[in-house]
Scaffold this motif. Structure first.
Motif, PDB file in Angstrom:
ATOM      1  N   ALA A   5      -5.600   3.668  -3.832  1.00 17.09           N
ATOM      2  CA  ALA A   5      -4.777   2.793  -3.040  1.00 17.09           C
ATOM      3  C   ALA A   5      -3.263   2.222  -3.302  1.00 17.09           C
ATOM      4  O   ALA A   5      -2.369   2.404  -2.814  1.00 17.09           O
ATOM      5  N   ARG A   6      -3.985   1.788  -4.691  1.00 10.51           N
ATOM      6  CA  ARG A   6      -2.707   1.029  -5.324  1.00 10.51           C
ATOM      7  C   ARG A   6      -2.015   1.496  -6.618  1.00 10.51           C
ATOM      8  O   ARG A   6      -0.584   1.860  -6.038  1.00 10.51           O
ATOM      9  N   ALA A   7      -3.010   2.449  -6.497  1.00  9.24           N
ATOM     10  CA  ALA A   7      -1.428   3.708  -7.699  1.00  9.24           C
ATOM     11  C   ALA A   7      -0.133   4.724  -6.098  1.00  9.24           C
ATOM     12  O   ALA A   7       1.003   4.567  -6.560  1.00  9.24           O
ATOM     13  N   ALA A   8      -1.047   4.723  -4.933  1.00  8.17           N
ATOM     14  CA  ALA A   8      -0.588   5.300  -4.254  1.00  8.17           C
ATOM     15  C   ALA A   8       0.777   3.892  -3.356  1.00  8.17           C
ATOM     16  O   ALA A   8       2.039   5.044  -3.344  1.00  8.17           O
ATOM     17  N   TYR A   9       0.227   3.218  -3.277  1.00  4.46           N
ATOM     18  CA  TYR A   9       1.509   2.000  -3.016  1.00  4.46           C
ATOM     19  C   TYR A   9       2.836   1.604  -3.866  1.00  4.46           C
ATOM     20  O   TYR A   9       3.738   1.742  -3.821  1.00  4.46           O
ATOM     21  N   LEU A  16      -6.333   0.893   3.230  1.00  2.00           N
ATOM     22  CA  LEU A  16      -5.314   1.638   4.305  1.00  2.00           C
ATOM     23  C   LEU A  16      -3.600   1.456   4.021  1.00  2.00           C
ATOM     24  O   LEU A  16      -3.419   0.431   3.484  1.00  2.00           O
ATOM     25  N   LEU A  17      -3.010   1.933   3.677  1.00  2.28           N
ATOM     26  CA  LEU A  17      -1.209   2.056   3.478  1.00  2.28           C
ATOM     27  C   LEU A  17      -0.482   2.191   3.760  1.00  2.28           C
ATOM     28  O   LEU A  17      -0.559   3.424   5.264  1.00  2.28           O
ATOM     29  N   GLU A  75      -7.496  -8.053   5.419  1.00  2.00           N
ATOM     30  CA  GLU A  75      -7.221  -8.719   4.419  1.00  2.00           C
ATOM     31  C   GLU A  75      -5.753  -8.349   3.838  1.00  2.00           C
ATOM     32  O   GLU A  75      -5.484  -6.477   3.783  1.00  2.00           O
ATOM     33  N   LEU A  76      -4.294  -8.469   4.197  1.00  3.53           N
ATOM     34  CA  LEU A  76      -3.055  -8.055   3.240  1.00  3.53           C
ATOM     35  C   LEU A  76      -2.961  -7.666   1.890  1.00  3.53           C
ATOM     36  O   LEU A  76      -3.313  -9.390   1.319  1.00  3.53           O
ATOM     37  N   LEU A  77      -3.489  -6.655   1.705  1.00  4.76           N
ATOM     38  CA  LEU A  77      -3.302  -6.837  -0.618  1.00  4.76           C
ATOM     39  C   LEU A  77      -2.143  -7.065  -1.060  1.00  4.76           C
ATOM     40  O   LEU A  77      -1.777  -7.551  -1.814  1.00  4.76           O
ATOM     41  N   GLU A  78      -0.898  -6.331  -0.207  1.00  9.78           N
ATOM     42  CA  GLU A  78       0.229  -6.301  -0.644  1.00  9.78           C
ATOM     43  C   GLU A  78       1.306  -5.712   0.246  1.00  9.78           C
ATOM     44  O   GLU A  78       0.563  -4.894   1.014  1.00  9.78           O
ATOM     45  N   PHE A  79       2.319  -6.090   0.663  1.00  9.87           N
ATOM     46  CA  PHE A  79       3.915  -5.887   1.303  1.00  9.87           C
ATOM     47  C   PHE A  79       4.540  -6.195   0.550  1.00  9.87           C
ATOM     48  O   PHE A  79       4.798  -6.822  -0.386  1.00  9.87           O
ATOM     49  N   ALA A  95      -5.285   6.078   4.263  1.00  7.47           N
ATOM     50  CA  ALA A  95      -6.743   6.076   3.590  1.00  7.47           C
ATOM     51  C   ALA A  95      -7.000   6.514   2.857  1.00  7.47           C
ATOM     52  O   ALA A  95      -7.089   6.957   2.287  1.00  7.47           O
ATOM     53  N   PHE A  96      -7.898   5.613   2.354  1.00  2.00           N
ATOM     54  CA  PHE A  96      -8.367   5.297   0.569  1.00  2.00           C
ATOM     55  C   PHE A  96      -9.803   4.805   0.745  1.00  2.00           C
ATOM     56  O   PHE A  96      -9.870   4.102   1.107  1.00  2.00           O
TER      57      PHE A  96
END
Length: 128
Positions: A91-95, A66-67, A121-125, A84-85
Motif C-alpha cells: 500500500a505504501r509503495a503504491a501511494y 485502502l489507497l 485511520e488516516l496514514l498518509e495524505f 485495496a491492499f
C-alpha cells in the motif's frame, strides 16, 4: 455579537480548511426515494459520515489498506478511485509511486489528492 473581522476570519477559515461534496439526485424513483430518505434524517451530514465510517471500517477488516485517489474532471466534479491492499508495504509503495502531476491522456483530469487509510485511520495524505 459577531464582529465583521470575526465574520471575515470565519469565512477565510472555511474557504481554506473546510471541504464540501455535492450530490445530485435525478428525477428517477430510486434517486427521489434516496433523497427523501436523506432529508428525513435529523442530521444529514452526520448520517452520511457514519455510513462512510462504517464502510471504511468494514473494508479495513476485509481488505486491509485502502489507497484513494481523488481527481477533478472537466466538469469540476470529484471522481474517486480506490485500490485495496492487504499488505502495508504494498500500500505504501503504491501511494509513493502515484504522482499527482502525472497526466493520463485517456482520463484528462487534474489529480487532486491521494490518501492512504486503514479503516478510519488516516496514514498518509497529499493534496495538489
Amino acid at each position: 455579537m459577531v464582529t465583521e473581522a470575526q465574520k471575515r476570519a470565519n469565512a477565510a477559515y472555511r474557504k481554506k480548511s473546510v471541504k464540501q461534496l455535492t450530490m445530485r439526485f435525478y428525477p428517477s424513483d430510486e434517486d427521489e426515494a434516496m433523497y427523501a430518505w436523506l432529508k428525513s434524517q435529523e442530521n444529514t451530514t452526520e448520517y452520511l459520515k457514519a455510513l462512510v465510517r462504517a464502510d471504511m471500517e468494514s473494508r479495513r477488516e476485509e481488505e486491509g489498506y485502502l489507497l484513494i485517489i481523488t481527481a477533478i474532471d472537466d466538469e469540476r466534479e470529484e471522481i474517486i478511485k480506490e485500490t485495496a491492499f492487504s499488505a502495508k508495504a504494498e500500500a505504501r509503495a503504491a501511494y509513493e509511486a502515484f504522482d499527482l502531476d502525472f497526466f493520463d491522456p485517456e482520463h484528462p483530469m487534474m489529480w487532486h489528492a491521494k490518501t492512504l487509510v486503514r479503516g478510519t485511520e488516516l496514514l498518509e495524505f497529499e493534496e495538489q
